[in-house]
Design a protein around this motif. Structure first.
Motif, PDB file in Angstrom:
ATOM      1  N   UNK A 277       1.612  -4.440   7.650  1.00 37.15           N
ATOM      2  CA  UNK A 277       0.162  -4.407   7.473  1.00 37.15           C
ATOM      3  C   UNK A 277      -0.313  -5.453   6.468  1.00 37.15           C
ATOM      4  N   UNK A 278       0.454  -5.675   5.407  1.00 38.38           N
ATOM      5  CA  UNK A 278       0.081  -6.730   4.457  1.00 38.38           C
ATOM      6  C   UNK A 278       0.071  -8.093   5.132  1.00 38.38           C
ATOM      7  N   UNK A 279       0.999  -8.309   6.051  1.00 42.38           N
ATOM      8  CA  UNK A 279       0.996  -9.556   6.821  1.00 42.38           C
ATOM      9  C   UNK A 279      -0.285  -9.672   7.638  1.00 42.38           C
TER      10      UNK A 279
ATOM     11  N   UNK B 192       4.810   4.878  -4.920  1.00 43.62           N
ATOM     12  CA  UNK B 192       5.699   3.829  -4.422  1.00 43.62           C
ATOM     13  C   UNK B 192       4.944   2.666  -3.774  1.00 43.62           C
ATOM     14  N   UNK B 193       3.704   2.440  -4.216  1.00 44.82           N
ATOM     15  CA  UNK B 193       2.935   1.298  -3.741  1.00 44.82           C
ATOM     16  C   UNK B 193       3.039   0.164  -4.762  1.00 44.82           C
ATOM     17  N   UNK B 194       3.058  -1.093  -4.331  1.00 50.95           N
ATOM     18  CA  UNK B 194       3.003  -2.198  -5.293  1.00 50.95           C
ATOM     19  C   UNK B 194       1.609  -2.305  -5.898  1.00 50.95           C
ATOM     20  N   UNK B 195       1.546  -2.499  -7.196  1.00 50.40           N
ATOM     21  CA  UNK B 195       0.273  -2.610  -7.903  1.00 50.40           C
ATOM     22  C   UNK B 195       0.222  -3.930  -8.670  1.00 50.40           C
ATOM     23  N   UNK B 196      -0.918  -4.574  -8.640  1.00 49.06           N
ATOM     24  CA  UNK B 196      -1.112  -5.767  -9.461  1.00 49.06           C
ATOM     25  C   UNK B 196      -1.286  -5.356 -10.920  1.00 49.06           C
ATOM     26  N   UNK B 197      -0.739  -6.145 -11.824  1.00 50.98           N
ATOM     27  CA  UNK B 197      -0.989  -5.988 -13.251  1.00 50.98           C
ATOM     28  C   UNK B 197      -2.270  -6.772 -13.545  1.00 50.98           C
ATOM     29  N   UNK B 198      -3.396  -6.078 -13.532  1.00 44.24           N
ATOM     30  CA  UNK B 198      -4.689  -6.764 -13.581  1.00 44.24           C
ATOM     31  C   UNK B 198      -4.883  -7.630 -14.819  1.00 44.24           C
TER      32      UNK B 198
ATOM     33  N   UNK C  61      -5.192  -9.134  -3.017  1.00 46.73           N
ATOM     34  CA  UNK C  61      -5.302  -8.133  -1.954  1.00 46.73           C
ATOM     35  C   UNK C  61      -4.871  -6.764  -2.468  1.00 46.73           C
ATOM     36  N   UNK C  62      -3.833  -6.726  -3.293  1.00 45.98           N
ATOM     37  CA  UNK C  62      -3.407  -5.458  -3.892  1.00 45.98           C
ATOM     38  C   UNK C  62      -4.513  -4.875  -4.765  1.00 45.98           C
ATOM     39  N   UNK C  63      -5.222  -5.733  -5.487  1.00 46.10           N
ATOM     40  CA  UNK C  63      -6.356  -5.277  -6.305  1.00 46.10           C
ATOM     41  C   UNK C  63      -7.411  -4.630  -5.408  1.00 46.10           C
ATOM     42  N   UNK C  64      -7.726  -5.281  -4.298  1.00 52.19           N
ATOM     43  CA  UNK C  64      -8.730  -4.765  -3.381  1.00 52.19           C
ATOM     44  C   UNK C  64      -8.311  -3.429  -2.786  1.00 52.19           C
ATOM     45  N   UNK C  65      -7.050  -3.315  -2.399  1.00 49.64           N
ATOM     46  CA  UNK C  65      -6.563  -2.064  -1.817  1.00 49.64           C
ATOM     47  C   UNK C  65      -6.612  -0.918  -2.826  1.00 49.64           C
ATOM     48  N   UNK C  66      -6.307  -1.221  -4.082  1.00 48.96           N
ATOM     49  CA  UNK C  66      -6.368  -0.180  -5.113  1.00 48.96           C
ATOM     50  C   UNK C  66      -7.815   0.287  -5.318  1.00 48.96           C
TER      51      UNK C  66
ATOM     52  N   UNK D  84       1.102 -16.041  -3.603  1.00 53.80           N
ATOM     53  CA  UNK D  84       1.303 -14.898  -4.497  1.00 53.80           C
ATOM     54  C   UNK D  84      -0.032 -14.416  -5.062  1.00 53.80           C
ATOM     55  N   UNK D  85      -0.922 -15.348  -5.368  1.00 48.29           N
ATOM     56  CA  UNK D  85      -2.240 -14.979  -5.909  1.00 48.29           C
ATOM     57  C   UNK D  85      -3.055 -14.269  -4.839  1.00 48.29           C
ATOM     58  N   UNK D  86      -3.018 -14.787  -3.611  1.00 51.44           N
ATOM     59  CA  UNK D  86      -3.709 -14.130  -2.501  1.00 51.44           C
ATOM     60  C   UNK D  86      -3.213 -12.700  -2.337  1.00 51.44           C
ATOM     61  N   UNK D  87      -1.915 -12.503  -2.341  1.00 51.11           N
ATOM     62  CA  UNK D  87      -1.353 -11.166  -2.154  1.00 51.11           C
ATOM     63  C   UNK D  87      -1.708 -10.248  -3.322  1.00 51.11           C
TER      64      UNK D  87
END
Length: 218
Positions: A71-73, A103-109, A11-16, A5-8
């Motif tokens: 793609x996340x995989x 409609x993208x998932x975002x990390x709560x930084x 990755x969401x942080x990086x994509x944002x 979950x932390x890795x994913x």
């Protein structure tokens, strides 16, 4: 929570951050990032031997497709079924949410930082192991290199046959971390800082937290 979950989330942080870079360049939301190679390849960040088999930069993908489960995989090495389960756990824990506009998932930084700083070393502890070849992490990673380490200090590495240094092995947060960081220097920074917090003493942790704040734009 599981370690993937932390890795994913990271990755969401990086994509944002990549999206924000595109906006600065005035690119449309669905456009290809023509400068991805330039954005991700500034400076020397690879801690492994480059080869034709494993790309050092992830292939450019249209923005709307970056967050697909498929793609996340491909970008994280987490299976499609586990990607879905991981996102659900993070939504339930308040560590991520769905952007209502795109409609993208975002990390709560902020919440993610709080968990990394105060909970990561207890939930996913790290113990240095035997000397192995691998990818530098923690204080030895480029994001922290030269800031606190002294000459002669033994570095920490994620075991990997293509790694370009030897050091005490550290089990990565998830088995696919070495492959995932080879595609994304921003993800490499974030995971190395997380390791510095998992492993470091007070002084090292303090620096890693400051750098993490910068990376999370807090």
């Amino acid at each position: 929570m599981k370690s993937q979950d932390i890795l994913l989330l990271l990755k969401l942080v990086s994509l944002y951050k990549l999206e924000q870079h595109e906006l600065q360049l005035g690119l449309e939301g669905g456009a290809l990032l023509a400068t991805a190679q330039e954005y991700w390849s500034s400076g020397s960040w690879q801690g492994w031997e480059l080869s034709d088999e494993v790309p050092d930069i992830a292939p450019t993908v249209q923005a709307k497709d970056r967050y697909s489960v498929r793609n996340l995989e491909a970008m994280t090495g987490i299976s499609k079924s586990e990607i879905s389960a991981s996102l659900k756990r993070s939504f339930n824990a308040g560590l991520a949410s769905l952007d209502r506009k795109v409609k993208f998932p975002r990390a709560n930084n902020r919440a993610l930082k709080e968990f990394i700083v105060h909970g990561l070393k207890y939930v996913f502890p790290a113990e240095p192991g035997k000397i192995m070849r691998g990818i530098p992490t923690s204080l030895a990673a480029p994001v922290m290199a030269g800031k606190l380490m002294s000459a002669g200090d033994v570095i920490n590495v994620w075991p990997d046959p293509t790694g370009n240094q030897k050091g005490q092995s550290i089990q990565p947060l998830f088995k696919s971390v070495p492959k995932a960081v080879k595609q994304d220097p921003e993800l490499y920074k974030l995971l190395a800082l997380a390791d510095a917090i998992r492993l470091g003493n007070a002084r090292e942790t303090q620096l890693a937290v400051k750098l993490l704040d910068d990376e999370l734009q807090l």
